[in-house]
Design a protein around this motif. Structure first.
Motif, PDB file in Angstrom:
ATOM      1  N   LEU A 171     -24.285  50.239-112.224  1.00  0.00           N
ATOM      2  CA  LEU A 171     -25.286  49.935-111.200  1.00  0.00           C
ATOM      3  C   LEU A 171     -25.544  51.159-110.349  1.00  0.00           C
ATOM      4  N   ASP A 172     -26.816  51.398-110.077  1.00  0.00           N
ATOM      5  CA  ASP A 172     -27.173  52.531-109.219  1.00  0.00           C
ATOM      6  C   ASP A 172     -28.562  52.288-108.657  1.00  0.00           C
ATOM      7  N   LEU A 173     -29.105  53.248-107.939  1.00  0.00           N
ATOM      8  CA  LEU A 173     -30.416  53.102-107.301  1.00  0.00           C
ATOM      9  C   LEU A 173     -31.530  53.635-108.190  1.00  0.00           C
TER      10      LEU A 173
ATOM     11  N   TRP B 291     -20.540  59.443-107.043  1.00  0.00           N
ATOM     12  CA  TRP B 291     -21.031  60.816-106.799  1.00  0.00           C
ATOM     13  C   TRP B 291     -20.834  61.246-105.342  1.00  0.00           C
TER      14      TRP B 291
ATOM     15  N   SER C 278     -23.306  60.225-100.647  1.00  0.00           N
ATOM     16  CA  SER C 278     -23.378  60.509-102.079  1.00  0.00           C
ATOM     17  C   SER C 278     -24.553  61.411-102.432  1.00  0.00           C
TER      18      SER C 278
ATOM     19  N   ASP D  54     -26.829  60.959-104.554  1.00  0.00           N
ATOM     20  CA  ASP D  54     -28.101  60.263-104.812  1.00  0.00           C
ATOM     21  C   ASP D  54     -28.722  59.727-103.523  1.00  0.00           C
TER      22      ASP D  54
ATOM     23  N   TRP E  77     -19.823  47.784-103.985  1.00  0.00           N
ATOM     24  CA  TRP E  77     -20.788  48.677-103.318  1.00  0.00           C
ATOM     25  C   TRP E  77     -20.099  49.540-102.265  1.00  0.00           C
TER      26      TRP E  77
ATOM     27  N   SER F   8     -17.575  51.289-102.944  1.00  0.00           N
ATOM     28  CA  SER F   8     -16.980  52.399-103.698  1.00  0.00           C
ATOM     29  C   SER F   8     -18.079  53.368-104.105  1.00  0.00           C
TER      30      SER F   8
ATOM     31  N   TRP G 188     -20.050  40.265-111.479  1.00  0.00           N
ATOM     32  CA  TRP G 188     -19.125  40.677-112.554  1.00  0.00           C
ATOM     33  C   TRP G 188     -17.855  41.254-111.947  1.00  0.00           C
TER      34      TRP G 188
ATOM     35  N   ARG H 155     -15.720  59.687-107.287  1.00  0.00           N
ATOM     36  CA  ARG H 155     -16.285  58.563-106.562  1.00  0.00           C
ATOM     37  C   ARG H 155     -15.197  57.921-105.697  1.00  0.00           C
TER      38      ARG H 155
ATOM     39  N   ILE I 178     -22.274  58.325-115.367  1.00  0.00           N
ATOM     40  CA  ILE I 178     -22.891  57.021-115.071  1.00  0.00           C
ATOM     41  C   ILE I 178     -22.053  56.186-114.097  1.00  0.00           C
ATOM     42  N   HIS I 179     -20.755  56.470-114.035  1.00  0.00           N
ATOM     43  CA  HIS I 179     -19.883  55.738-113.116  1.00  0.00           C
ATOM     44  C   HIS I 179     -19.557  56.532-111.850  1.00  0.00           C
TER      45      HIS I 179
ATOM     46  N   TRP J  30     -17.760  47.866-118.790  1.00  0.00           N
ATOM     47  CA  TRP J  30     -17.907  48.204-117.382  1.00  0.00           C
ATOM     48  C   TRP J  30     -19.398  48.428-117.091  1.00  0.00           C
TER      49      TRP J  30
HETATM   50  N1  MTE Z   1     -23.791  56.775-104.946  1.00  0.00           N
HETATM   51  C1  MTE Z   1     -23.865  55.480-105.264  1.00  0.00           C
HETATM   52  N2  MTE Z   1     -22.744  54.764-105.231  1.00  0.00           N
HETATM   53  C2  MTE Z   1     -22.772  53.455-105.535  1.00  0.00           C
HETATM   54  C3  MTE Z   1     -23.986  52.818-105.853  1.00  0.00           C
HETATM   55  C4  MTE Z   1     -25.159  53.606-105.865  1.00  0.00           C
HETATM   56  O1  MTE Z   1     -26.284  53.119-106.150  1.00  0.00           O
HETATM   57  N3  MTE Z   1     -25.056  54.939-105.560  1.00  0.00           N
HETATM   58  N4  MTE Z   1     -23.994  51.477-106.158  1.00  0.00           N
HETATM   59  C5  MTE Z   1     -22.869  50.679-105.671  1.00  0.00           C
HETATM   60  C6  MTE Z   1     -22.848  49.393-106.299  1.00  0.00           C
HETATM   61  S1  MTE Z   1     -23.970  48.264-105.724  1.00  0.00           S
HETATM   62  C7  MTE Z   1     -21.932  49.061-107.248  1.00  0.00           C
HETATM   63  S2  MTE Z   1     -21.821  47.489-107.860  1.00  0.00           S
HETATM   64  C8  MTE Z   1     -20.999  50.079-107.811  1.00  0.00           C
HETATM   65  C9  MTE Z   1     -21.180  50.141-109.311  1.00  0.00           C
HETATM   66  O2  MTE Z   1     -20.304  51.078-109.905  1.00  0.00           O
HETATM   67  P1  MTE Z   1     -20.391  51.245-111.466  1.00  0.00           P
HETATM   68  O3  MTE Z   1     -21.810  51.583-111.830  1.00  0.00           O
HETATM   69  O4  MTE Z   1     -19.450  52.344-111.825  1.00  0.00           O
HETATM   70  O5  MTE Z   1     -19.983  49.939-112.037  1.00  0.00           O
HETATM   71  O6  MTE Z   1     -21.227  51.373-107.285  1.00  0.00           O
HETATM   72  C10 MTE Z   1     -21.540  51.388-105.913  1.00  0.00           C
HETATM   73  N5  MTE Z   1     -21.614  52.763-105.506  1.00  0.00           N
END
Ligand code: MTE
Ligand code: MO
Length: 216
Positions: free
Chosen positions: A49-51, A183, A130, A132, A178, A180, A98, A169, A163-164, A46
Motif C-alpha cells: 500500500l502506498d500513495l 522510505w 518519508s 514520498d 499506517w 509504520s 489484512w 522504514r 515496494i515495502h 505481503w
Molecule cells: N511513506 C509511506 N509510508 C507508508 C504508506 C505510504 O503511503 N507512504 N502507507 C502506510 C500504509 S496505509 C500501510 S497499510 C503500510 C503498508 O506497508 P506495506 O506496503 O509494506 O504493506 O505502509 C504505511 N506507510
C-alpha cells in the motif's frame, strides 16, 4: 517523480469520514486479547500500500535526518548499520483488514535508536517523514511501549524491497500499519503531538488494532 494518487487518497478519506459518522471503528475501551485483532483477516503474502509513489532511493543516496528537539544530524547508510542491529519476528496489521503473521525483520530497535540520538526530555512526540511526502505521528510513550518498535532495513533475511519502503522504514507492529512509515527520510522530535498524513484525513490518531482504532 510520480504524483500522489489523489483519487485514492480522497476515497480513503471519505470512507474514514463515513465510518466515523456511523461510529464504526472509532475505538473501544476493552482491547481484545486474541493474536488476530478484531475485524482482521490473515492473508498470504505481503500486500503493498502506498500513495501511488514508490520512491527509488539507493543506499548511497539514503539519509535519515534528525530534527526538532534533538541535536541536528543525518545518518548515512553506513552510520545506520553501525547502530545495534536486532532481528525480530512480528505480526503486522493494516487498517484495510489484512494481517500478516511472523514477519522476520531486521534493523535498529527504537530504544537503541533513541540511545544514539538522545532527544531532549521535552520531546513528547515524533513525526516520521518519508521520501514520498508521507508522514505519520506517534507519541514517545507509544513508541517506548512497543518493545518491537524499530527502523528496519531487512525482511526475511533480504534487503527490504523498495515496494515495502526500502532502504529503511519504520516498524511499529502494535499499531495499524499506517504508523509504520515506508522510505523514511526524517525523524522529527516534537514538543507535542501533531497529526500526520492519514491522521489528518480521518484516520485515528492512536491506531491500536485490538481496540479497533481505525477512524477518528
Ligand atoms: N511513506 C509511506 N509510508 C507508508 C504508506 C505510504 O503511503 N507512504 N502507507 C502506510 C500504509 S496505509 C500501510 S497499510 C503500510 C503498508 O506497508 P506495506 O506496503 O509494506 O504493506 O505502509 C504505511 N506507510
Ligand atoms: Mo494502510
Amino acid at each position: 517523480m510520480d504524483k500522489p494518487n489523489e483519487k485514492l487518497i480522497d476515497a480513503k478519506q471519505k470512507l474514514a469520514e463515513k465510518k466515523s459518522a456511523q461510529g464504526v471503528g472509532v475505538g473501544t475501551d476493552a482491547p481484545k486479547k486474541d493474536r488476530l485483532p478484531p475485524g482482521q483477516r490473515l492473508v498470504d503474502g505481503w500486500p503493498v500500500l502506498d500513495l501511488g509513489i514508490q520512491p527509488q532511493i539507493s543506499t548511497a543516496d539514503w539519509k535519515l535526518e534528525i530534527s526538532g528537539l534533538a541535536d541536528k544530524r543525518a545518518f548515512t547508510w553506513q552510520d545506520f548499520l553501525k547502530l545495534p542491529q536486532t532481528k525480530l519476528t512480528t505480526d503486522f496489521h493494516c487498517v484495510t483488514t489484512w494481517s500478516i503473521y511472523d514477519a522476520k525483520v531486521e534493523g535498529v530497535l527504537w530504544k537503541d535508536f533513541i540511545a544514539a540520538v538522545k532527544p531532549e526530555s521535552t520531546a513528547a512526540a515524533v513525526m516520521f517523514h518519508s521520501y514520498d511526502g508521507y508522514s505519520t505521528n506517534l507519541t514517545m510513550v507509544d513508541l517506548a511501549a512497543d518493545p518491537q518498535a524499530m527502523l528496519i532495513h531487512s525482511y526475511d533475511g533480504k534487503p527490504l524491497e523498495r515496494i515495502h519502503g526500502g532502504p529503511v522504514r519504520g516498524w511499529v507492529p502494535t499499531l495499524y500499519a499506517w504508523k509504520s512509515a515506508k522510505w523514511v527520510k526524517g525523524v522529527e522530535f516534537m514538543p507535542k503531538d501533531k497529526r500526520g498524513f492519514w491522521e489528518l484525513r480521518g484516520y485515528h490518531n492512536h491506531a491500536d488494532p485490538w481496540r479497533e482504532e481505525r477512524y477518528s
